[in-house]
Each structure stands twice: as C-alpha cells, then as structure tokens.
Design an enzyme around this catalytic site. Structure first.
Site, PDB file in Angstrom:
ATOM      1  CG  ASP A  62      56.252 -29.376  63.352  1.00 50.62           C
ATOM      2  OD1 ASP A  62      55.562 -28.432  62.917  1.00 50.62           O
ATOM      3  OD2 ASP A  62      56.265 -29.716  64.562  1.00 50.62           O
ATOM      4  CG  LEU A 195      50.063 -17.336  53.888  1.00 50.55           C
ATOM      5  CD1 LEU A 195      50.353 -18.770  54.280  1.00 50.55           C
ATOM      6  CD2 LEU A 195      50.037 -17.179  52.399  1.00 50.55           C
ATOM      7  CD  GLU A 197      43.636 -19.876  59.891  1.00 54.82           C
ATOM      8  OE1 GLU A 197      42.657 -20.603  60.096  1.00 54.82           O
ATOM      9  OE2 GLU A 197      44.365 -19.438  60.792  1.00 54.82           O
ATOM     10  N   GLY A 295      29.550  -7.444  61.962  1.00 56.04           N
ATOM     11  CA  GLY A 295      29.171  -8.758  62.479  1.00 56.04           C
ATOM     12  C   GLY A 295      29.464  -8.903  63.960  1.00 56.04           C
ATOM     13  CB  CYS A 302      46.578 -13.537  62.357  1.00 53.60           C
ATOM     14  SG  CYS A 302      47.705 -14.843  61.902  1.00 53.60           S
ATOM     15  CE  LYS A 305      49.576 -15.213  67.121  1.00 47.11           C
ATOM     16  NZ  LYS A 305      51.009 -15.273  66.987  1.00 47.11           N
ATOM     17  NE  ARG A 369      44.640 -21.412  65.392  1.00 46.43           N
ATOM     18  CZ  ARG A 369      45.777 -21.384  64.687  1.00 46.43           C
ATOM     19  NH1 ARG A 369      46.920 -21.525  65.310  1.00 46.43           N
ATOM     20  NH2 ARG A 369      45.766 -21.214  63.388  1.00 46.43           N
TER      21      ARG A 369
END
Ligand code: UDX
Length: 475
Positions: A62, A195, A197, A295, A302, A305, A369
C-alpha cells in the site's frame, strides 16, 4: 516517517520456470508462490490475511506509508472481527508482510491481487485512477508470467482496460506494445469480492461462491487451484460477466431492501406487520429471507456506490434500467420517513434532547461511510435538536467529522448515558448489545419515554410493557 525495514527477496523461482505453465501450476498447488495484494483496506487486508492463513506467503502493498507502519505494528486501523488476530498471527509467522513499495512487491510475486480503492465521482461514475495507476506499475514490473487478479469493485470492462494498459506500458514506457516476441506473458482475471463488513474473515474462508472471470485456460486453472481447497462452488466466466455479476448482486440486494422498506410503509398505513410479511414471503425459496429487514435504508461503502455505478453503466450504454434509479430514490427517502416519526412523537425538535444508539452503517463494524445514521443526525441538528450519541465501535470515526459541541453534540460512554434526560431515544444500528438493554432502567433515566426504533431491534410488546411510547418501522 520512514519506511519500515522490509527486505523483499526476489521471486522464488526463475523467469523461465514462471513462463512454464505446468511448473507454475505445480507451484500453485504447493503454495510455493508469492502473492501480492495491492491496497490494504476493507477488502485487501482480509483478503491478504485470508491467503496467509491458507498458507500462502503474502506481500501486502500500500503506498500509504502511515498505513503500512500501523499494520506493521499489528493495528489494522479499522474494526473488523478477527482481522487484528490474523494480522498479529501472520506478522509473527512471516506469511504476511506489509510493504510500501508496490513495484518491489509485484516483482517478487507471481499472483497479484488489485484491491485498491475505487471511489466515486459526483455523477456515480467510478474513479478508476488508482486502478489505472497500479496497472501501469504492474506493467513496469513484469519480470515473468504473472496472474493479475482484479478484486476491487469496478465497473464492467475495467479488466479489459487493465489488460490493455499492461500491454501498453509493459515495454518499459516507450509506448510500444509488449505483445512482440520479447513480451512477458501475463493474464488478467476478475475475481469480485463479496465480503460483507462485520463477517469479512468468515466470508474469505466460506464464500457462497467464487466468481472467476478469465480469458485463458491458464488463468482459470490457477484460480481453480487456489480456491479449490475452500471446497466452495466456483463459477468461471469471461471478464465482463464476472464484473457484471458484482454489479447485479449488490444492486439486487439493494432492491430487496428498498422493496421491503416500501412494504413497511404500506404496512404502517394499513396496520400490518412488515416483519411477518418478510417472514411470509422469505420462506419461499424463490425469494429467500435475507436482506428483508426494513429500516432506515442501506448504507456502507458498497451497496450505495455499486448501485450508482450500475445506474451510470446502464445509462452510458443507453440501457433504460430505471428500476435501479427507483431503488436509489426509495433509499434516499428513508431518512425523511424516520425524521417524520421523530416529529410525530416530539412535535417540535428544537432544543429537544435526543439520545441516539448506533452510528455505524451496520453492526459489527466501525465503518460510517454513507451511514444512514449520519444523515439522520445532520437532519436533527439542522432542526436544532441536542444529541447524545452512542455506538460501541464507531464513535471515534464520527467524532472526526462531527466533533462534540456543548449543548449540541455529546458522545456518551454507555447507552444509558445517551438516554439520560432525553425526550426520545433513537435506534439507528441494530447492535446486539441494544437488544439486551435494561429498558426499565432506560425508562427511569429518560425525561420522556419515547423510543423511535429505526431497525426494529425491540419487540413492541416488550417496549410497551416497560412503559414507552414506541415507534418502529412497518409494524
Ligand atoms: C455489501 C454486500 O453485501 C457484499 O456482498 C459486498 O461485497 C459489499 O457490499 P456490506 O457493505 O458489508 O456488504 O453491507 P451489507 O451487509 O450488504 O449491508 C448494507 C446495508 O444494508 C447496511 O446499511 C445494512 O444496515 C442495510 N441492510 C441490510 C438493511 O437495511 N436491511 C437488510 O435486510 C440488510
């Protein structure tokens, strides 16, 4: 700040061997090759650690030096169950090594995963500058056959661009294609991540399916050999199909949520219970019960976006996929639906003390986010409410963008502190610890016993019994 002392040894086998497919495959089977994972965020880090746990030697690269130093000290930099333990374990075993030098990592690895960020422009289009930049770095560091695997969520046809970019720049930057007689062979594959989170580590080891978009038998065989030990279904496709699978998957999940949220509004209007409706329809295996929790809408890095990127993709190819736009519009309206409930309970919001439980975009993460909670909080602040906020993990991240402010925003150490002297308590993330709260104690602490539950955490009878006025979603 200086780069940590990391020596990266050369590729463990020769250029000649790397170009020999059977030798390469036998090395894959024995995990005798090095993997480089470029980009160490929410996708890259669990992916890299997952491969280390499977016995591969992984270089995590990175170009954010601060991140590399933090990882080297054993701190993942974000909360995700199981990641810190794996990080510490594989720093120890030496199977995971964080490095800042992407070029060196690429040169010494044979399989390269691209996990860099793909943020979004205002118009929903993905910003692929980081992907393009690593494709060029890969091109400049090709020193033998490599399999380049795109894992970042990207719009369809990105893998083709990666392929083209590597071809273009692999000749040492002179602009000539490397496809001549001295070309170094490589394959590009698309292996989208699914995946979630909060359960990313588990998802790495037990994926529902592994999608491998490839253009060569060799790439297909390598990926199949890598993922075979997981004993999960592998779907092999072409590159565009693999990329599109990711768009379609996340957009479909978003559609289920927006659908059930609209059903919730109808339930409220006519006096029905959305949780029972969700149960009733979800048991039909053609429909499935997941992603039917009504909700305050979907957030995170993700779903929103990827949905917008899919809208942009459809528009740019002239396909009228207006359904996607409606999914997005419904989601945008969820916050207003919740604020209306708060107004319904409290009338005027100015100077009202409101406790807020849950800030993360979902439980199990400190990620905020596109968290719907933030939009709720901003709307309440705009109306002059005074907020007492609590989240088990996400408070430091929220504090960075909304610092504490006397008489306006206060961060609390416990859910009970957030309820103290409040005129309403809002639940915005369904953390398990909220389900076990002592509601009688909360009732005693609050000035006015109102709970507005944006995630249907409590059973209505339970809350009514404890003496609350209770507003939830769709029931
Ligand atoms: C998502 C996809 O699920 C995953 O496959 C992809 O790889 C990355 O994006 P994630 O962002 O971790 O994963 O969150 P997810 O669990 O999908 O939840 C997204 C949002 O939807 C959250 O805000 C969550 O609260 C909301 N949600 C989810 C609902 O409102 N109702 C539901 O029934 C499920």
């Amino acid at each position: 700040m200086s780069a940590p002392e990391t020596t990266i040894s050369e590729m463990p086998f020769s250029l000649e061997d790397s170009n020999d497919e059977s030798v390469f495959l036998s090395k894959v089977a024995g995990r005798a090759l090095r993997i480089a994972v470029l980009g160490l965020g929410h996708v890259g880090l669990p992916t890299a650690l997952g491969f280390a746990e499977m016995g591969w030697e992984v270089l995590g690269a990175d170009n954010d030096l601060a991140k590399v130093l933090r990882l080297t000290s054993g701190d993942p930099g974000f909360y995700e169950a199981g990641v810190e333990e794996l990080l510490r374990k594989h720093l120890q075993t030496g199977l995971f090594k964080p490095v800042e030098d992407l070029g060196a990592a690429i040169r010494s690895a044979s399989i390269v995963f691209i996990c860099v960020g793909t943020p979004q422009h205002e118009n929903g289009e993905a910003d692929l500058s980081q992907v393009e930049s690593v494709a060029r770095t890969i091109a400049q560091n090709l020193n033998g056959y490599k399999l380049i695997v795109e894992k970042s969520t990207v719009p369809a046809v990105t893998a083709k661009w990666i392929q083209r970019t590597i071809h273009r720049y692999a000749s040492g930057g002179n602009g000539k294609s490397s496809s001549g007689s001295h070309a170094v062979a490589f394959d590009v594959a698309s292996n989208p991540e699914f995946l979630q989170e909060g359960s990313a580590v588990d998802n790495v080891f037990h994926p529902d399916r592994v999608v491998c978009g490839v253009e060569s038998e060799r790439a297909s065989r390598i990926l199949t050999a890598m993922y075979g030990p997981l004993q999960r279904p592998i779907i092999t496709t072409d590159l565009n199909t693999a990329e599109l699978t990711k768009h379609a998957s996340n957009s479909f999940l978003a559609m289920k949520i927006s659908f059930i949220n609209m059903v919730a509004d109808i339930c409220e209007a006519i006096g029905a219970d959305v949780t029972k409706v969700a149960q009733g329809i979800g048991m039909d295996p053609r429909i499935g019960s997941a992603f039917f929790q009504a909700g305050i809408g979907f957030g995170g890095y993700c779903l929103p976006k990827d949905l917008r990127a899919f809208i942009h993709l459809a528009d740019s190819y002239g396909v009228d996929f207006s359904l996607l736009k409606e999914i997005e519009a419904i989601n945008q309206r969820r916050v207003e639906v919740l604020i209306k409930k708060v107004r319904q309970a409290l009338w005027v919001l100015r100077d009202k003390v409101i406790g807020v439980l849950g800030l993360a975009f979902k439980p199990g993460t400190d990620d905020i986010r596109e968290a719907p909670s933030l939009r709720v909080i901003r709307a309440l602040l705009d109306e002059g409410a005074r907020l007492q906020l609590y989240d088990p993990k996400a408070m430091p991240n929220v504090q960075r963008i909304l610092p504490a402010e006397e008489g306006r925003i206060r961060y609390c150490q416990t859910p009970y502190e957030a309820a103290r002297a409040a005129q309403a308590l809002l639940v915005l993330t369904e953390w398990n610890e909220f389900r076990d709260l002592d509601l009688h104690r909360i009732r005693e602490l609050m000035e006015v016993p109102v709970i507005v539950d944006g995630r249907n955490v409590f059973a209505p009878e339970q809350v009514h019994r404890a003496g609350f006025e209770y507003l939830s979603v769709g029931r």
